[in-house]
Design a protein around this motif. Sequence first.
Motif, PDB file in Angstrom:
ATOM      1  N   ARG A 252      -3.920  -2.540  -3.745  1.00 24.54           N
ATOM      2  CA  ARG A 252      -5.083  -2.095  -2.986  1.00 24.54           C
ATOM      3  C   ARG A 252      -4.991  -2.530  -1.516  1.00 24.54           C
ATOM      4  O   ARG A 252      -5.442  -1.828  -0.626  1.00 24.54           O
ATOM      5  CB  ARG A 252      -6.356  -2.656  -3.625  1.00 24.54           C
TER       6      ARG A 252
ATOM      7  N   THR B  46      -1.160  -0.564  -0.344  1.00 26.98           N
ATOM      8  CA  THR B  46      -1.088   0.894  -0.491  1.00 26.98           C
ATOM      9  C   THR B  46      -2.312   1.375  -1.254  1.00 26.98           C
ATOM     10  O   THR B  46      -2.274   1.573  -2.486  1.00 26.98           O
ATOM     11  CB  THR B  46       0.176   1.293  -1.269  1.00 26.98           C
ATOM     12  N   PRO B  47      -3.429   1.552  -0.544  1.00 32.72           N
ATOM     13  CA  PRO B  47      -4.667   1.946  -1.243  1.00 32.72           C
ATOM     14  C   PRO B  47      -4.570   3.273  -1.967  1.00 32.72           C
ATOM     15  O   PRO B  47      -5.295   3.518  -2.940  1.00 32.72           O
ATOM     16  CB  PRO B  47      -5.701   2.012  -0.117  1.00 32.72           C
ATOM     17  N   ASP B  48      -3.667   4.139  -1.475  1.00 31.75           N
ATOM     18  CA  ASP B  48      -3.524   5.441  -2.126  1.00 31.75           C
ATOM     19  C   ASP B  48      -2.452   5.460  -3.211  1.00 31.75           C
ATOM     20  O   ASP B  48      -2.051   6.535  -3.674  1.00 31.75           O
ATOM     21  CB  ASP B  48      -3.187   6.487  -1.049  1.00 31.75           C
ATOM     22  N   ASN B  49      -2.037   4.353  -3.609  1.00 31.74           N
ATOM     23  CA  ASN B  49      -0.962   4.254  -4.623  1.00 31.74           C
ATOM     24  C   ASN B  49      -1.465   4.824  -5.958  1.00 31.74           C
ATOM     25  O   ASN B  49      -2.515   4.400  -6.472  1.00 31.74           O
ATOM     26  CB  ASN B  49      -0.533   2.803  -4.782  1.00 31.74           C
ATOM     27  N   PRO B  50      -0.784   5.819  -6.516  1.00 29.32           N
ATOM     28  CA  PRO B  50      -1.237   6.406  -7.801  1.00 29.32           C
ATOM     29  C   PRO B  50      -1.177   5.404  -8.976  1.00 29.32           C
ATOM     30  O   PRO B  50      -1.767   5.658 -10.025  1.00 29.32           O
ATOM     31  CB  PRO B  50      -0.261   7.563  -8.002  1.00 29.32           C
TER      32      PRO B  50
END
Length: 368
Positions: A241, A244-248
């Motif tokens: 988080r 890489t907040p957009d990490n799937p």
Amino acid sequence: MRKLRGSSVYLDPLFWLCVVIPTLCLVIYYGFIASDVYTSESRFVIRSPNQQSVSGIGLALRNIGFNASSDDSYLVRDYLTSRDAVQNLKDDLNVQEKYSADTVDVVSRFGVVGSPTFENFYEYFNKKIKVVYDPASSISSLQVEAYTAEDAQKINEELLKMSEVVINRINNNAKSDILVAAENEVKEAQEASRQAANSLAEYRVSNEVFNPEGQSTLLLQEISKLQDALIQTETQLTQARLLTPDNPQIKAMESRIQTLNKSIKEKSAQVTGPRDGSLSNRSVEFQRLQLEKELADKQLVSAMANYEQSKNEFNKKQLYLERLAQPSLPDEATKPTRFKNILSGFAFGLLAWGVLRLFVAGVREHRD
């Protein structure tokens, strides 16, 4: 004068009354009437494994497995002279008829004087048997007098058999006192152990649990591993988080965290949950049943040890009547000693005549 004085002795009524007539009666009785008396003798020893004997012959007997017991020898002697022994002889050998037969002289025959009651025969028969105990060798001698050699031997043999029966009865009583109680204790302990084992087995089957403590340990180990995995996943989620907040993978991590938390709660509930089926709740009853089984097993071990000890104690208290000499068959009469009895009667008569003659002479001098 001397000749007249000597002849006056034979004319003295006291001399005839005290000496001549009794001596003639003794000669007639012992010479022609008195029945022959035969004596059968046997020897035996009462041995017991826990008794010690220190005399010479006693030591020799002990070396071959005989330990003599003086107290038990006296016990047998008292039985041989008891009313029970006489009654058994009357029932088995009809001894009263043997001693009251017409072939026995009237003086020695039972029943001539007095009524032929059992008490009178008991007193009469006790004069016909003799039990001699030698404390130095612990050997007892049984002597039986009868008016035929065969009767003396038969009575002696029967008395020994009855003594052996008494010894066996004492052993059986000792077995009942010592072993039966121990056997019952073992049986009760076996039954208690069986019931405790059945109760524990039934509890395991009905509650689907074998060992709550062992199973709890395994579950706690699994919970520990899940918690480690949870911490690791939460750490990874925090880093993802931040970096890489957009990490799937974040959703997958969140899902994994939920799954881990759920597994930890479920397994924790199995160990310490409020439900009756939790291992902690089951452990209380399981431990109680297991403790009962352990106590029952210990009681069984103690009872079996006590039984073995009782067997050893019984073996030490067992008695054995060992015959050293079988009842003899006499080939000649031992009584009466005819010549000795006649001579003794003659001497006693002379003594009585002398005393009475001095007494009469003193009375006459006192009157003069």
